[in-house]
Design a protein around this motif. Sequence first.
Motif, mmCIF file in Angstrom:
data_model
loop_
_atom_site.group_PDB
_atom_site.id
_atom_site.type_symbol
_atom_site.label_atom_id
_atom_site.label_comp_id
_atom_site.label_asym_id
_atom_site.label_seq_id
_atom_site.Cartn_x
_atom_site.Cartn_y
_atom_site.Cartn_z
ATOM 1 N N GLY A 158 0.826 -1.207 0.000
ATOM 2 C CA GLY A 158 0.000 0.000 0.000
ATOM 3 C C GLY A 158 0.860 1.257 0.000
ATOM 4 N N ALA A 159 1.942 1.224 0.779
ATOM 5 C CA ALA A 159 2.834 2.389 0.813
ATOM 6 C C ALA A 159 3.478 2.596 -0.558
ATOM 7 C CB ALA A 159 3.895 2.212 1.901
ATOM 8 N N ASN A 160 3.836 1.524 -1.232
ATOM 9 C CA ASN A 160 4.435 1.660 -2.564
ATOM 10 C C ASN A 160 3.434 2.097 -3.619
ATOM 11 O OD1 ASN A 160 7.189 1.136 -2.222
ATOM 12 N ND2 ASN A 160 6.800 -1.065 -2.044
ATOM 13 N N ASN A 161 2.197 1.674 -3.472
ATOM 14 C CA ASN A 161 1.217 1.913 -4.546
ATOM 15 C C ASN A 161 0.349 3.143 -4.352
ATOM 16 O OD1 ASN A 161 2.062 -0.416 -5.889
ATOM 17 N ND2 ASN A 161 0.684 -1.702 -4.682
ATOM 18 N N ASN A 162 0.088 3.539 -3.113
ATOM 19 C CA ASN A 162 -0.882 4.618 -2.871
ATOM 20 C C ASN A 162 -0.245 6.000 -2.794
ATOM 21 O OD1 ASN A 162 -2.367 2.310 -2.456
ATOM 22 N ND2 ASN A 162 -3.008 2.802 -0.375
ATOM 23 N N ILE A 163 0.994 6.056 -2.335
ATOM 24 C CA ILE A 163 1.654 7.356 -2.167
ATOM 25 C C ILE A 163 2.223 7.783 -3.517
ATOM 26 C CG2 ILE A 163 3.517 8.590 -0.993
ATOM 27 C CD1 ILE A 163 3.168 6.510 1.323
ATOM 28 N N PRO A 164 1.851 8.967 -4.010
ATOM 29 C CA PRO A 164 2.273 9.343 -5.357
ATOM 30 C C PRO A 164 3.783 9.550 -5.452
ATOM 31 C CG PRO A 164 0.801 11.019 -4.386
ATOM 32 C CD PRO A 164 0.989 9.969 -3.362
ATOM 33 N N PRO A 165 4.407 9.023 -6.492
ATOM 34 C CA PRO A 165 5.825 9.312 -6.714
ATOM 35 C C PRO A 165 6.001 10.697 -7.352
ATOM 36 C CG PRO A 165 5.031 7.792 -8.399
ATOM 37 C CD PRO A 165 3.873 8.064 -7.482
ATOM 38 N N PRO A 166 7.175 11.296 -7.186
ATOM 39 C CA PRO A 166 7.396 12.657 -7.706
ATOM 40 C C PRO A 166 7.502 12.715 -9.228
ATOM 41 C CG PRO A 166 9.403 11.801 -6.724
ATOM 42 C CD PRO A 166 8.333 10.800 -6.429
ATOM 43 N N THR A 167 7.496 11.565 -9.872
ATOM 44 C CA THR A 167 7.482 11.510 -11.339
ATOM 45 C C THR A 167 6.057 11.591 -11.890
ATOM 46 O OG1 THR A 167 7.488 9.123 -11.044
ATOM 47 C CG2 THR A 167 9.601 10.143 -11.603
ATOM 48 N N SER A 168 5.066 11.615 -11.004
ATOM 49 C CA SER A 168 3.669 11.563 -11.453
ATOM 50 C C SER A 168 3.283 12.790 -12.262
ATOM 51 C CB SER A 168 2.717 11.505 -10.253
ATOM 52 O OG SER A 168 3.054 10.464 -9.379
ATOM 53 N N GLY A 169 2.449 12.551 -13.263
ATOM 54 C CA GLY A 169 1.794 13.640 -13.971
ATOM 55 C C GLY A 169 0.501 14.028 -13.281
ATOM 56 N N LEU A 170 -0.115 15.099 -13.782
ATOM 57 C CA LEU A 170 -1.337 15.607 -13.150
ATOM 58 C C LEU A 170 -2.445 14.553 -13.073
ATOM 59 C CD1 LEU A 170 -2.915 17.969 -11.915
ATOM 60 C CD2 LEU A 170 -3.481 18.716 -14.246
ATOM 61 N N ALA A 171 -2.620 13.796 -14.138
ATOM 62 C CA ALA A 171 -3.704 12.803 -14.151
ATOM 63 C C ALA A 171 -3.469 11.748 -13.071
ATOM 64 C CB ALA A 171 -3.817 12.152 -15.527
ATOM 65 N N ASN A 172 -2.226 11.298 -12.926
ATOM 66 C CA ASN A 172 -1.950 10.286 -11.910
ATOM 67 C C ASN A 172 -2.046 10.856 -10.495
ATOM 68 O OD1 ASN A 172 -1.472 8.655 -14.086
ATOM 69 N ND2 ASN A 172 0.490 7.880 -13.344
ATOM 70 N N LEU A 173 -1.596 12.073 -10.317
ATOM 71 C CA LEU A 173 -1.740 12.704 -8.993
ATOM 72 C C LEU A 173 -3.220 12.758 -8.618
ATOM 73 C CD1 LEU A 173 0.727 15.708 -9.398
ATOM 74 C CD2 LEU A 173 1.073 13.693 -7.945
ATOM 75 N N THR A 174 -4.018 13.205 -9.582
ATOM 76 C CA THR A 174 -5.449 13.341 -9.332
ATOM 77 C C THR A 174 -6.070 11.985 -9.004
ATOM 78 O OG1 THR A 174 -5.501 15.235 -10.827
ATOM 79 C CG2 THR A 174 -7.615 14.184 -10.338
ATOM 80 N N SER A 175 -5.691 10.950 -9.737
ATOM 81 C CA SER A 175 -6.337 9.660 -9.493
ATOM 82 C C SER A 175 -5.858 9.016 -8.190
ATOM 83 C CB SER A 175 -6.219 8.735 -10.696
ATOM 84 O OG SER A 175 -4.903 8.291 -10.831
ATOM 85 N N LEU A 176 -4.604 9.245 -7.807
ATOM 86 C CA LEU A 176 -4.152 8.681 -6.518
ATOM 87 C C LEU A 176 -4.845 9.369 -5.340
ATOM 88 C CD1 LEU A 176 -0.407 8.157 -7.417
ATOM 89 C CD2 LEU A 176 -2.009 6.355 -6.721
ATOM 90 N N PHE A 177 -5.149 10.652 -5.467
ATOM 91 C CA PHE A 177 -5.914 11.331 -4.415
ATOM 92 C C PHE A 177 -7.383 10.905 -4.461
ATOM 93 C CE2 PHE A 177 -3.467 14.572 -1.986
ATOM 94 C CZ PHE A 177 -2.223 14.269 -2.497
ATOM 95 N N ALA A 178 -7.923 10.757 -5.673
ATOM 96 C CA ALA A 178 -9.316 10.314 -5.802
ATOM 97 C C ALA A 178 -9.507 8.942 -5.143
ATOM 98 C CB ALA A 178 -9.730 10.268 -7.272
#
Length: 321
Positions: A158-178
């Motif tokens: 969960g820690a590896n998959n749920n916390i956004p990496p700093p390489t994330s784009g806007l769409a991935n940031l948004t979906s990890l928070f969603a």
Amino acid sequence: MAARCSGGGIAPVLLLLALAGTSSAQLSTGFYSSSCPGVSSAVKSVVQSAIDKEKRMGASIVRLFFHDCFVQGCDASLLLDDTPSFQGEKMATPNNGSVRGFEVIDAIKSAVEKVCPGVVSCADILAIAARDSVVILGGPNWNVKVGRRDSTTASFSGANNNIPPPTSGLANLTSLFAAQGLSQKDMVALSGAHTIGLARCTNFRAHVYNETNIDGAFARTRQSGCPSTSGTGDNNLAPLDLQTPTVFENNYYRNLVSKKGLLHSDQELFNGGATDAQVQSYVSSQSAFFADFVTGMIKMGDITPLTGSNGEIRKNCRRMN
Ligand code: HEM
Ligand SMILES: *[C@@H]1O[C@H](CO)[C@@H](O)[C@H](O)[C@H]1NC(C)=O
Ligand SMILES: *[C@@H]1O[C@H](CO)[C@@H](O)[C@H](O)[C@H]1NC(C)=O
Ligand SMILES: *[C@@H]1O[C@H](CO)[C@@H](O)[C@H](O)[C@H]1NC(C)=O
């Protein structure tokens, strides 16, 4: 309330059954008001002395709360140490060699156990200490909802998959928070926590060497403290907010508008997309940022807490009882 029902025979029984059936009781600001009225001042004085000793610690504590809440909810799962027979979250990629402040949480727990032993969860300590850190560094204040209990489990994956990496784009940031029940607006407001604290070269190297949506002079300055190839410089530090990394204000957003976000993920919030207007609005109005940040912190603190008889009140935040 109970007295009014007590003559009714079956009604109180049904009420109890109904309560037992609710999976999550609500958090509330008054949860410890009779069981531990001293909790707030005990937490605050330890946080204050830790920040007096090292200003960065306020940032580190705020981040602990985020990394706890994004993995099976705000349940102090992050605080559990690995043992030969237990894999916790501390060695997961976003945490390993990066999250810090566990000794401060231990010191807070000891101070709280002195005033009311066995009452206050480590999960609530994280929530209160994060708020205190923001306030001490100059940010907004709010009443923290409490009543969380501590997990007897953790999730490395969960820690590896749920916390956004700093390489994330806007769409991935948004979906990890969603995925945590947080909106894109919450994501942009909560990212304002990067107005304090530091990041390691390994997390901003590609952005400052290889990307074009960055101010040239700023990129060169950050390159000078971060060698282009991985190795000994990986842990070199740079401030997330180049102006005032120990003051909680809206400079983070000002940096983004001038293309001086340190992480790729930071600059994604102002890169010609849907969140540009929100970033601009926080540059214009610090109070709008503060209000939305508080809303976001309260929503983040509500992510699937253990309540009622679920979980436990740990004696030591690093291990289950
Ligand atoms: C939006 C997605 C986010 C990403 C991709 C992200 C990523 C990162 C990274 C890579 C670092 C530097 C870690 C290191 O180099 O060791 C960092 C630091 C930090 N993050 Fe985030 N973060 C995000 C959101 C948040 C949120 C929501 C909060 C809190 C509300 C937060 C609070 C912090 C703080 C305070 C630091 C500095 C910690 C210190 O100096 O010890 N971040 N973040
Ligand atoms: C955690 O970091 C240490 C030191 O960099 C490294 O030796 C270890 O392999 C890492 N652990 C995991 C699980 O990645
Ligand atoms: C973004 O999400 C997609 C779909 O889950 C994934 O394939 C991709 O690797 C992610 N990119 C980043 C930078 O996280
Ligand atoms: C920059 O990109 C090139 C080409 O993809 C790659 O070989 C190089 O390792 C990257 N450098 C950094 C610092 O990320």
